[in-house]
Design an enzyme around this catalytic site. Structure first.
Site, PDB file in Angstrom:
ATOM      1  N   CYS A  85       0.826  -1.230   0.000  1.00  0.00           N
ATOM      2  CA  CYS A  85       0.000   0.000   0.000  1.00  0.00           C
ATOM      3  C   CYS A  85       0.850   1.265   0.000  1.00  0.00           C
ATOM      4  O   CYS A  85       0.313   2.373  -0.094  1.00  0.00           O
ATOM      5  CB  CYS A  85      -0.927  -0.006   1.210  1.00  0.00           C
ATOM      6  SG  CYS A  85      -1.942  -1.482   1.291  1.00  0.00           S
ATOM      7  N   CYS A 208     -12.941   0.182   8.485  1.00  0.00           N
ATOM      8  CA  CYS A 208     -12.092  -0.301   7.388  1.00  0.00           C
ATOM      9  C   CYS A 208     -12.083   0.684   6.238  1.00  0.00           C
ATOM     10  O   CYS A 208     -13.104   1.297   5.923  1.00  0.00           O
ATOM     11  CB  CYS A 208     -12.636  -1.624   6.837  1.00  0.00           C
ATOM     12  SG  CYS A 208     -12.886  -2.886   8.085  1.00  0.00           S
ATOM     13  N   SER A 209     -10.943   0.796   5.570  1.00  0.00           N
ATOM     14  CA  SER A 209     -10.932   1.476   4.269  1.00  0.00           C
ATOM     15  C   SER A 209     -11.622   0.522   3.285  1.00  0.00           C
ATOM     16  O   SER A 209     -11.660  -0.689   3.511  1.00  0.00           O
ATOM     17  CB  SER A 209      -9.507   1.771   3.830  1.00  0.00           C
ATOM     18  OG  SER A 209      -8.765   0.574   3.735  1.00  0.00           O
ATOM     19  N   LYS A 331      -9.976   6.009   4.729  1.00  0.00           N
ATOM     20  CA  LYS A 331     -11.289   5.557   5.197  1.00  0.00           C
ATOM     21  C   LYS A 331     -12.418   6.051   4.293  1.00  0.00           C
ATOM     22  O   LYS A 331     -13.279   5.281   3.895  1.00  0.00           O
ATOM     23  CB  LYS A 331     -11.516   6.056   6.648  1.00  0.00           C
ATOM     24  CG  LYS A 331     -12.911   5.851   7.163  1.00  0.00           C
ATOM     25  CD  LYS A 331     -13.165   4.385   7.393  1.00  0.00           C
ATOM     26  CE  LYS A 331     -14.509   3.839   7.052  1.00  0.00           C
ATOM     27  NZ  LYS A 331     -15.119   3.982   5.787  1.00  0.00           N
ATOM     28  N   HIS A 335      -9.167   3.784  -0.971  1.00  0.00           N
ATOM     29  CA  HIS A 335      -7.798   3.247  -0.850  1.00  0.00           C
ATOM     30  C   HIS A 335      -7.468   2.293  -2.004  1.00  0.00           C
ATOM     31  O   HIS A 335      -7.374   1.082  -1.805  1.00  0.00           O
ATOM     32  CB  HIS A 335      -7.665   2.558   0.517  1.00  0.00           C
ATOM     33  CG  HIS A 335      -6.308   2.041   0.831  1.00  0.00           C
ATOM     34  ND1 HIS A 335      -5.140   2.574   0.312  1.00  0.00           N
ATOM     35  CD2 HIS A 335      -5.905   1.015   1.646  1.00  0.00           C
ATOM     36  CE1 HIS A 335      -4.107   1.902   0.774  1.00  0.00           C
ATOM     37  NE2 HIS A 335      -4.538   0.948   1.581  1.00  0.00           N
TER      38      HIS A 335
HETATM   39  N1  COA Z   1     -16.643   1.788   4.602  1.00  0.00           N
HETATM   40  C1  COA Z   1     -17.918   2.219   4.413  1.00  0.00           C
HETATM   41  N2  COA Z   1     -18.780   1.590   3.608  1.00  0.00           N
HETATM   42  C2  COA Z   1     -18.334   0.522   2.937  1.00  0.00           C
HETATM   43  C3  COA Z   1     -17.027   0.037   3.079  1.00  0.00           C
HETATM   44  C4  COA Z   1     -16.170   0.721   3.954  1.00  0.00           C
HETATM   45  N3  COA Z   1     -14.931   0.295   4.139  1.00  0.00           N
HETATM   46  N4  COA Z   1     -16.867  -1.045   2.290  1.00  0.00           N
HETATM   47  C5  COA Z   1     -18.051  -1.237   1.667  1.00  0.00           C
HETATM   48  N5  COA Z   1     -18.928  -0.295   2.053  1.00  0.00           N
HETATM   49  C6  COA Z   1     -20.337  -0.179   1.670  1.00  0.00           C
HETATM   50  C7  COA Z   1     -20.517  -0.242   0.174  1.00  0.00           C
HETATM   51  O1  COA Z   1     -20.486   1.041  -0.399  1.00  0.00           O
HETATM   52  C8  COA Z   1     -21.887  -0.875   0.074  1.00  0.00           C
HETATM   53  O2  COA Z   1     -22.853   0.121   0.339  1.00  0.00           O
HETATM   54  P1  COA Z   1     -24.266   0.129  -0.452  1.00  0.00           P
HETATM   55  O3  COA Z   1     -24.914  -1.174  -0.069  1.00  0.00           O
HETATM   56  O4  COA Z   1     -24.941   1.338   0.097  1.00  0.00           O
HETATM   57  O5  COA Z   1     -23.905   0.203  -1.893  1.00  0.00           O
HETATM   58  C9  COA Z   1     -21.913  -1.842   1.234  1.00  0.00           C
HETATM   59  O6  COA Z   1     -20.981  -1.314   2.195  1.00  0.00           O
HETATM   60  C10 COA Z   1     -21.534  -3.254   0.862  1.00  0.00           C
HETATM   61  O7  COA Z   1     -20.335  -3.182   0.082  1.00  0.00           O
HETATM   62  P2  COA Z   1     -19.470  -4.444  -0.272  1.00  0.00           P
HETATM   63  O8  COA Z   1     -18.370  -4.048  -1.169  1.00  0.00           O
HETATM   64  O9  COA Z   1     -20.378  -5.558  -0.704  1.00  0.00           O
HETATM   65  O10 COA Z   1     -18.855  -4.805   1.133  1.00  0.00           O
HETATM   66  P3  COA Z   1     -18.016  -6.065   1.483  1.00  0.00           P
HETATM   67  O11 COA Z   1     -18.651  -6.686   2.676  1.00  0.00           O
HETATM   68  O12 COA Z   1     -17.760  -6.929   0.293  1.00  0.00           O
HETATM   69  O13 COA Z   1     -16.591  -5.425   1.932  1.00  0.00           O
HETATM   70  C11 COA Z   1     -15.051  -4.813   3.634  1.00  0.00           C
HETATM   71  C12 COA Z   1     -16.475  -4.632   3.079  1.00  0.00           C
HETATM   72  C13 COA Z   1     -14.896  -3.888   4.820  1.00  0.00           C
HETATM   73  C14 COA Z   1     -14.855  -6.268   4.055  1.00  0.00           C
HETATM   74  C15 COA Z   1     -14.025  -4.440   2.510  1.00  0.00           C
HETATM   75  O14 COA Z   1     -14.226  -3.106   2.098  1.00  0.00           O
HETATM   76  C16 COA Z   1     -12.594  -4.614   2.981  1.00  0.00           C
HETATM   77  O15 COA Z   1     -12.070  -5.726   3.022  1.00  0.00           O
HETATM   78  N6  COA Z   1     -11.879  -3.519   3.321  1.00  0.00           N
HETATM   79  C17 COA Z   1     -10.493  -3.572   3.720  1.00  0.00           C
HETATM   80  C18 COA Z   1      -9.595  -3.360   2.517  1.00  0.00           C
HETATM   81  C19 COA Z   1      -8.149  -3.608   2.866  1.00  0.00           C
HETATM   82  O16 COA Z   1      -7.790  -4.519   3.589  1.00  0.00           O
HETATM   83  N7  COA Z   1      -7.246  -2.779   2.315  1.00  0.00           N
HETATM   84  C20 COA Z   1      -5.854  -2.878   2.553  1.00  0.00           C
HETATM   85  C21 COA Z   1      -5.505  -2.230   3.827  1.00  0.00           C
HETATM   86  S1  COA Z   1      -3.891  -2.646   4.446  1.00  0.00           S
END
Ligand code: COA
Length: 389
Positions: A85, A208-209, A331, A335
């Site tokens: 990242c 989470c981002s 956030k 990201h």
């Molecule tokens: N913050 C706020 N809202 C989020 C979000 C977040 N991080 N991630 C997804 N959403 C929202 C989406 O916009 C969607 O909203 P909607 O229903 O109004 O359209 C809803 O949540 C579902 O989205 P979806 O993509 O299906 O969520 P998911 O369950 O597949 O993934 C996480 C959510 C948190 C698991 C995923 O974003 C994640 O793994 N994040 C971490 C990424 C990471 O590790 N990056 C590297 C860092 S070192």
């Protein structure tokens, strides 16, 4: 005062889930904006450094240095930089060093990532490759998992809790409200954060981002080039630092500390001839809410154990004494991992020179710091930017 590197121009695509654009197309767009902003012709570029982490996983695309140069319309030696990242933060540092050492006057830096063409489980697996394959991934560690270990250990050693982390998410969503480039322009409150679905305890969705697509670019030039060509570019990079740490969390002396960030910051402060007290704002790598706390402490803005309450107390909010992540941070801005480090430079440049939607919070500011971390902060790069007023 040390000699600096001028940020002649910056560009960034909107971050988000949408769009079918490839990483190279997004980078072409960000670079075009950076060249327009810089008023520097493409044929002046002597070197390209481009950050990307997961192109092989997401787009089956390797060998991306020349690809990025071509997308930007540049003919120059071009190198892809990969540091998870922190990929494009390291690309910025390479460009900075190239100019500082007198080897080039004009360098194009940046990065791009396309993540949402993978499902969340596939992207999670691709991201996990930035952890230790032998000792962490095989044990089932993902990044939400690794950072939740860091958060739980932080609470154990220093106190604080989920509600303090929630204030960080609320603050960063608030900062992104008017930022058209941000993935989420949506206000949330502490209860929304606490009531959201659990991702990995203590994290809920809003800790989470997100998964994101996007690109960022910057045209860096020597001060001499800027003067000779009469560029209107008041922001410069005054200092840079980069460091590494034990790769696996289990090998760290302390899980809720980030020595790679501490050392990168020391290098950057020394390079700039400045200290934490001289810095007016920071864009830090809040891939998870706890990461903002670890960064504030590693960068010397807070003592260990004190960063956890900074957002709760309103000290790091937009009207606080030390605003943090005015762009919305990872956030809320989003990201796209390979683009994030350079996006921080793009946002900080605009914040300092007065053409960012949140610049009004920084009317008297002179210096801003960017902090970009790879993995569980096994790599970290820090830049200090200054504006001439
Ligand atoms: N913050 C706020 N809202 C989020 C979000 C977040 N991080 N991630 C997804 N959403 C929202 C989406 O916009 C969607 O909203 P909607 O229903 O109004 O359209 C809803 O949540 C579902 O989205 P979806 O993509 O299906 O969520 P998911 O369950 O597949 O993934 C996480 C959510 C948190 C698991 C995923 O974003 C994640 O793994 N994040 C971490 C990424 C990471 O590790 N990056 C590297 C860092 S070192």
């Amino acid at each position: 005062m040390v000699s600096a590197v001028t940020v002649a121009g910056v560009g960034m695509t909107p971050f988000g889930r949408g769009g079918e654009q490839t990483a190279r197309e997004m980078f072409g767009e960000a670079a075009a904006e950076a060249f327009d902003d810089a008023d520097v012709p493409r044929d002046a570029v002597e070197e390209v450094f481009y950050g990307n982490y997961m192109g092989e996983f997401a787009e089956q695309q390797g060998h991306q240095g020349p690809l990025a140069a071509e997308a930007a319309g540049v003919s120059a030696p071009a190198t892809r930089v990969e540091s998870a990242c922190a990929s494009s933060g390291v690309a910025v540092r390479f460009g900075y060093e190239k100019i500082r050492s007198g080897q080039a006057d004009v360098v194009l830096v940046g990065g791009a990532e396309r993540m949402t063409n993978l499902s969340t489980p596939d992207a999670t697996q691709a991201l996990a490759a930035a952890a230790d394959a032998l000792w962490e991934i095989r044990a089932g560690v993902t990044f939400p998992g690794a950072y939740s270990l860091m958060a739980n250990r932080y609470f154990h050693e220093f106190g604080g809790g989920r509600e303090d982390l929630a204030h960080i998410a609320v603050k960063n969503h608030e900062n992104a409200l008017e930022n058209d480039l941000a993935q989420f322009q949506k206000s949330i409150d502490v209860d929304d954060v606490l009531d959201a679905m659990t991702v990995c305890s203590p994290f809920g969705l809003f800790d989470c981002s997100p998964m994101s697509n996007g690109a960022a670019a910057a045209v860096l030039v020597s001060d001499e080039f800027a003067t000779e060509h009469g560029l209107d570019a008041p922001v410069s990079i005054r200092g840079a630092g980069q460091h590494s740490d034990h790769f696996a969390l289990a090998d760290r002396a302390s899980i809720p500390r980030a020595p790679a960030a501490e050392r990168a910051a020391e290098m950057a402060y020394e390079d700039a001839g400045l200290g934490p007290d001289d810095v007016d704002t920071a864009e830090v790598h809040d891939c998870f809410t706890i990461a903002e706390v670890l960064a504030l402490e590693a960068l010397g803005f807070y003592e260990p154990g004190e960063g956890i309450s900074a957002a709760t107390n309103g000290e790091t909010t937009i009207d606080g004494e030390f605003p943090v992540n005015l762009s919305g941070g990872l956030k809320a801005k989003g990201h796209p991992v390979g683009a994030t480090g350079c996006a921080q430079i793009s946002e900080m440049t605009k914040l300092l020179r007065g053409d960012h939607v949140n610049s009004s919070a920084l009317e008297d500011a002179t210096a801003g710091l960017t902090h970009n971390a790879g993995g569980t902060v096994a790599s970290c790069v820090v830049h200090i930017l200054e504006v001439e007023r």
